[in-house]
Design a protein around this motif. Structure first.
Motif, PDB file in Angstrom:
ATOM      1  N   PRO A 109     -14.410 -17.700  25.067  1.00 55.28           N
ATOM      2  CA  PRO A 109     -14.462 -16.246  25.191  1.00 55.28           C
ATOM      3  C   PRO A 109     -15.011 -15.569  23.937  1.00 55.28           C
ATOM      4  CG  PRO A 109     -12.355 -17.076  25.991  1.00 55.28           C
ATOM      5  CD  PRO A 109     -13.068 -18.229  25.343  1.00 55.28           C
ATOM      6  N   ASP A 110     -14.663 -16.093  22.755  1.00 52.94           N
ATOM      7  CA  ASP A 110     -15.141 -15.486  21.510  1.00 52.94           C
ATOM      8  C   ASP A 110     -16.656 -15.541  21.406  1.00 52.94           C
ATOM      9  OD1 ASP A 110     -12.535 -14.978  20.810  1.00 52.94           O
ATOM     10  OD2 ASP A 110     -12.479 -16.363  19.112  1.00 52.94           O
ATOM     11  N   HIS A 111     -17.232 -16.689  21.715  1.00 50.80           N
ATOM     12  CA  HIS A 111     -18.695 -16.815  21.647  1.00 50.80           C
ATOM     13  C   HIS A 111     -19.371 -15.868  22.624  1.00 50.80           C
ATOM     14  CE1 HIS A 111     -18.174 -21.262  20.213  1.00 50.80           C
ATOM     15  NE2 HIS A 111     -18.049 -20.395  19.213  1.00 50.80           N
ATOM     16  N   ARG A 112     -18.835 -15.807  23.835  1.00 47.46           N
ATOM     17  CA  ARG A 112     -19.436 -14.948  24.849  1.00 47.46           C
ATOM     18  C   ARG A 112     -19.368 -13.481  24.429  1.00 47.46           C
ATOM     19  NH1 ARG A 112     -15.983 -17.943  28.320  1.00 47.46           N
ATOM     20  NH2 ARG A 112     -15.002 -16.022  29.083  1.00 47.46           N
ATOM     21  N   ALA A 113     -18.211 -13.068  23.920  1.00 52.08           N
ATOM     22  CA  ALA A 113     -18.026 -11.667  23.539  1.00 52.08           C
ATOM     23  C   ALA A 113     -18.929 -11.279  22.382  1.00 52.08           C
ATOM     24  CB  ALA A 113     -16.562 -11.420  23.177  1.00 52.08           C
ATOM     25  N   VAL A 114     -18.975 -12.100  21.343  1.00 53.72           N
ATOM     26  CA  VAL A 114     -19.764 -11.747  20.155  1.00 53.72           C
ATOM     27  C   VAL A 114     -21.256 -11.813  20.452  1.00 53.72           C
ATOM     28  CG1 VAL A 114     -20.333 -12.418  17.788  1.00 53.72           C
ATOM     29  CG2 VAL A 114     -17.947 -12.403  18.543  1.00 53.72           C
ATOM     30  N   GLY A 115     -21.684 -12.812  21.213  1.00 54.10           N
ATOM     31  CA  GLY A 115     -23.097 -12.900  21.557  1.00 54.10           C
ATOM     32  C   GLY A 115     -23.570 -11.699  22.352  1.00 54.10           C
ATOM     33  N   ARG A 116     -22.809 -11.329  23.369  1.00 52.90           N
ATOM     34  CA  ARG A 116     -23.181 -10.163  24.194  1.00 52.90           C
ATOM     35  C   ARG A 116     -23.161  -8.880  23.359  1.00 52.90           C
ATOM     36  NH1 ARG A 116     -19.827  -9.060  29.250  1.00 52.90           N
ATOM     37  NH2 ARG A 116     -21.372  -7.380  29.366  1.00 52.90           N
ATOM     38  N   ALA A 117     -22.123  -8.723  22.546  1.00 46.82           N
ATOM     39  CA  ALA A 117     -22.011  -7.504  21.749  1.00 46.82           C
ATOM     40  C   ALA A 117     -23.149  -7.394  20.739  1.00 46.82           C
ATOM     41  CB  ALA A 117     -20.665  -7.465  21.034  1.00 46.82           C
ATOM     42  N   THR A 118     -23.607  -8.511  20.221  1.00 46.68           N
ATOM     43  CA  THR A 118     -24.729  -8.496  19.273  1.00 46.68           C
ATOM     44  C   THR A 118     -26.010  -8.045  19.965  1.00 46.68           C
ATOM     45  OG1 THR A 118     -23.716 -10.270  17.972  1.00 46.68           O
ATOM     46  CG2 THR A 118     -26.081  -9.891  17.663  1.00 46.68           C
ATOM     47  N   LEU A 119     -26.258  -8.574  21.152  1.00 49.95           N
ATOM     48  CA  LEU A 119     -27.439  -8.144  21.909  1.00 49.95           C
ATOM     49  C   LEU A 119     -27.388  -6.641  22.194  1.00 49.95           C
ATOM     50  CD1 LEU A 119     -27.561 -11.217  24.264  1.00 49.95           C
ATOM     51  CD2 LEU A 119     -29.516 -10.433  22.932  1.00 49.95           C
ATOM     52  N   ASP A 120     -26.213  -6.141  22.531  1.00 51.31           N
ATOM     53  CA  ASP A 120     -26.076  -4.718  22.830  1.00 51.31           C
ATOM     54  C   ASP A 120     -26.136  -3.863  21.560  1.00 51.31           C
ATOM     55  OD1 ASP A 120     -25.839  -5.283  25.522  1.00 51.31           O
ATOM     56  OD2 ASP A 120     -23.649  -5.315  25.478  1.00 51.31           O
ATOM     57  N   ALA A 121     -25.545  -4.351  20.484  1.00 52.63           N
ATOM     58  CA  ALA A 121     -25.501  -3.571  19.240  1.00 52.63           C
ATOM     59  C   ALA A 121     -26.878  -3.395  18.616  1.00 52.63           C
ATOM     60  CB  ALA A 121     -24.561  -4.239  18.233  1.00 52.63           C
ATOM     61  N   ALA A 122     -27.821  -4.254  18.967  1.00 50.55           N
ATOM     62  CA  ALA A 122     -29.184  -4.086  18.455  1.00 50.55           C
ATOM     63  C   ALA A 122     -29.746  -2.732  18.868  1.00 50.55           C
ATOM     64  CB  ALA A 122     -30.083  -5.211  18.973  1.00 50.55           C
ATOM     65  N   ALA A 123     -29.412  -2.298  20.086  1.00 51.21           N
ATOM     66  CA  ALA A 123     -29.838  -0.974  20.545  1.00 51.21           C
ATOM     67  C   ALA A 123     -28.906   0.112  20.024  1.00 51.21           C
ATOM     68  CB  ALA A 123     -29.887  -0.936  22.069  1.00 51.21           C
ATOM     69  N   ASP A 124     -27.597  -0.173  20.020  1.00 50.48           N
ATOM     70  CA  ASP A 124     -26.633   0.816  19.530  1.00 50.48           C
ATOM     71  C   ASP A 124     -26.965   1.276  18.116  1.00 50.48           C
ATOM     72  OD1 ASP A 124     -25.176   0.421  21.884  1.00 50.48           O
ATOM     73  OD2 ASP A 124     -23.818  -1.027  20.953  1.00 50.48           O
ATOM     74  N   ALA A 125     -27.400   0.346  17.284  1.00 47.77           N
ATOM     75  CA  ALA A 125     -27.635   0.657  15.872  1.00 47.77           C
ATOM     76  C   ALA A 125     -28.735   1.685  15.678  1.00 47.77           C
ATOM     77  CB  ALA A 125     -27.979  -0.619  15.104  1.00 47.77           C
ATOM     78  N   GLY A 126     -29.654   1.767  16.633  1.00 47.18           N
ATOM     79  CA  GLY A 126     -30.780   2.678  16.479  1.00 47.18           C
ATOM     80  C   GLY A 126     -30.614   4.023  17.159  1.00 47.18           C
ATOM     81  N   ASN A 127     -29.505   4.217  17.858  1.00 42.69           N
ATOM     82  CA  ASN A 127     -29.305   5.448  18.626  1.00 42.69           C
ATOM     83  C   ASN A 127     -28.263   6.320  17.928  1.00 42.69           C
ATOM     84  OD1 ASN A 127     -28.524   7.412  20.543  1.00 42.69           O
ATOM     85  ND2 ASN A 127     -29.100   6.061  22.238  1.00 42.69           N
ATOM     86  N   ARG A 128     -28.672   7.454  17.408  1.00 41.18           N
ATOM     87  CA  ARG A 128     -27.753   8.301  16.639  1.00 41.18           C
ATOM     88  C   ARG A 128     -26.637   8.888  17.488  1.00 41.18           C
ATOM     89  NH1 ARG A 128     -29.786  11.158  13.234  1.00 41.18           N
ATOM     90  NH2 ARG A 128     -31.916  10.358  13.288  1.00 41.18           N
ATOM     91  N   TRP A 129     -26.824   8.900  18.813  1.00 42.01           N
ATOM     92  CA  TRP A 129     -25.826   9.503  19.688  1.00 42.01           C
ATOM     93  C   TRP A 129     -24.796   8.501  20.183  1.00 42.01           C
ATOM     94  CZ3 TRP A 129     -26.499  13.963  18.078  1.00 42.01           C
ATOM     95  CH2 TRP A 129     -27.771  14.528  17.928  1.00 42.01           C
ATOM     96  N   ILE A 130     -25.022   7.225  19.902  1.00 38.29           N
ATOM     97  CA  ILE A 130     -24.018   6.203  20.168  1.00 38.29           C
ATOM     98  C   ILE A 130     -23.293   5.937  18.852  1.00 38.29           C
ATOM     99  CG2 ILE A 130     -23.618   3.816  20.912  1.00 38.29           C
ATOM    100  CD1 ILE A 130     -26.116   4.016  22.617  1.00 38.29           C
ATOM    101  N   PHE A 131     -21.999   6.030  18.848  1.00 37.29           N
ATOM    102  CA  PHE A 131     -21.185   5.900  17.641  1.00 37.29           C
ATOM    103  C   PHE A 131     -21.638   6.871  16.554  1.00 37.29           C
ATOM    104  CE2 PHE A 131     -21.438   1.362  19.281  1.00 37.29           C
ATOM    105  CZ  PHE A 131     -20.307   1.501  20.088  1.00 37.29           C
ATOM    106  N   PRO A 132     -21.654   8.176  16.837  1.00 38.80           N
ATOM    107  CA  PRO A 132     -22.097   9.154  15.827  1.00 38.80           C
ATOM    108  C   PRO A 132     -21.236   9.134  14.574  1.00 38.80           C
ATOM    109  CG  PRO A 132     -21.036  10.244  17.685  1.00 38.80           C
ATOM    110  CD  PRO A 132     -21.252   8.820  18.098  1.00 38.80           C
ATOM    111  N   GLU A 133     -20.022   8.609  14.676  1.00 36.45           N
ATOM    112  CA  GLU A 133     -19.170   8.533  13.493  1.00 36.45           C
ATOM    113  C   GLU A 133     -19.766   7.645  12.411  1.00 36.45           C
ATOM    114  OE1 GLU A 133     -17.329   5.657  16.601  1.00 36.45           O
ATOM    115  OE2 GLU A 133     -18.546   7.497  16.520  1.00 36.45           O
ATOM    116  N   LEU A 134     -20.611   6.700  12.810  1.00 37.97           N
ATOM    117  CA  LEU A 134     -21.263   5.850  11.805  1.00 37.97           C
ATOM    118  C   LEU A 134     -22.222   6.670  10.952  1.00 37.97           C
ATOM    119  CD1 LEU A 134     -22.038   2.598  13.852  1.00 37.97           C
ATOM    120  CD2 LEU A 134     -20.071   3.092  12.378  1.00 37.97           C
ATOM    121  N   THR A 135     -22.934   7.593  11.567  1.00 40.61           N
ATOM    122  CA  THR A 135     -23.820   8.478  10.806  1.00 40.61           C
ATOM    123  C   THR A 135     -23.005   9.346   9.854  1.00 40.61           C
ATOM    124  OG1 THR A 135     -25.350   8.536  12.692  1.00 40.61           O
ATOM    125  CG2 THR A 135     -25.645  10.213  10.983  1.00 40.61           C
ATOM    126  N   GLU A 136     -21.869   9.829  10.334  1.00 35.31           N
ATOM    127  CA  GLU A 136     -20.997  10.650   9.484  1.00 35.31           C
ATOM    128  C   GLU A 136     -20.475   9.851   8.296  1.00 35.31           C
ATOM    129  OE1 GLU A 136     -18.029  11.941  12.188  1.00 35.31           O
ATOM    130  OE2 GLU A 136     -19.425  13.149  13.397  1.00 35.31           O
TER     131      GLU A 136
END
Length: 243
Positions: free
Chosen positions: A132-159
């Motif tokens: 489960p750990d491998h599956r979760a981290v691998g999927r989240a990494t693929l998704d976070a590649a897009a999350d990191a570039g979108n200012r409206w996803i997790f706006p608290e990171l910009t803050e």
């Protein structure tokens, strides 16, 4: 006719490797990392856990610092000095917003062009069930590649001062049953053996075999098995997703 693997892209300067546990990268990926750092590229490691649930004979509070120490030593063998831990709980990592946010934050900090992660699919080639750990981290990494570039996803990171980073150009999945690309492991193989061997506390519980013999046999077999598809050269393989 066996389809040949293509060489991994080389027109990049920074990579971030994101996995669940200490030793995940050393089981087959470290030879590629050695080749990259030899070429002057920067590689950082991000681990979701400290591997504290990985040794049955050691309580988590004793195991975690030992495995962290071994991971840092292991990374240094292949030229990696930046190793970070997220402190998610080993064995029960949950795919979800918290994990995606943590990885997106790291991507914004490190600003990689290449992300590396481990097999995110349910099985290892249909032969063995993935954790489960491998599956979760691998999927989240693929998704976070897009999350990191979108200012409206997790706006608290910009803050928090982490500006969006949309510079990830590829995500490379190690351990995939359907690889598309590869890195020549010839030069980095010996260091990959020493890198895995640095996880001695874990290895001595895992196998009754001599640790160095175990590491050399496993890693040599792994890279030689891919040689037929990479011009006869031993290879570390990846499934590459372009962005």
């Amino acid at each position: 006719m066996t389809e040949q693997l293509r060489p991994m892209p080389t027109d990049w300067r920074r990579a971030l490797a994101v996995v669940a546990h200490p030793d995940d990268l050393e089981y087959g990926c470290a030879a590629a990392v050695a080749a990259w750092t030899d070429g002057g590229r920067e590689v950082a490691y991000l681990l979701a856990t400290r591997g504290e649930a990985g040794i049955d004979t050691l309580e988590p509070e004793r195991c975690a610092p030992l495995r962290e120490q071994e991971q840092r030593a292991s990374a240094a063998v292949v030229g990696v000095s930046r190793v970070e831990f997220l402190d998610h709980r080993d064995g029960v990592i949950e795919y979800g917003l918290d994990l995606r946010r943590d990885i997106a934050a790291a991507i914004r900090r490190h600003r990689p062009e290449l992300l590396v992660t481990l097999n995110h699919r349910d099985t290892w080639g249909g032969v063995a069930w993935n954790t489960p750990d491998h599956r979760a981290v691998g999927r989240a990494t693929l998704d976070a590649a897009a999350d990191a570039g979108n200012r409206w996803i997790f706006p608290e990171l910009t803050e928090q001062g982490l500006a969006p980073w949309s510079g990830v150009r590829w995500v490379a999945v190690a351990g995939s049953a359907t690889p598309t690309h590869a890195v020549d492991a010839t030069v980095g193989l010996e260091r990959s053996v020493r890198s895995l061997l640095a996880h001695r506390t874990y290895l001595e519980v895992l196998t009754d075999q001599d640790p160095e013999e175990y590491c050399r046999t496993f890693l040599t077999g792994h890279v030689e098995a891919s040689a037929e598809r990479f011009g006869g050269r031993p290879a570390v393989t990846f499934e590459l997703f372009a962005r």
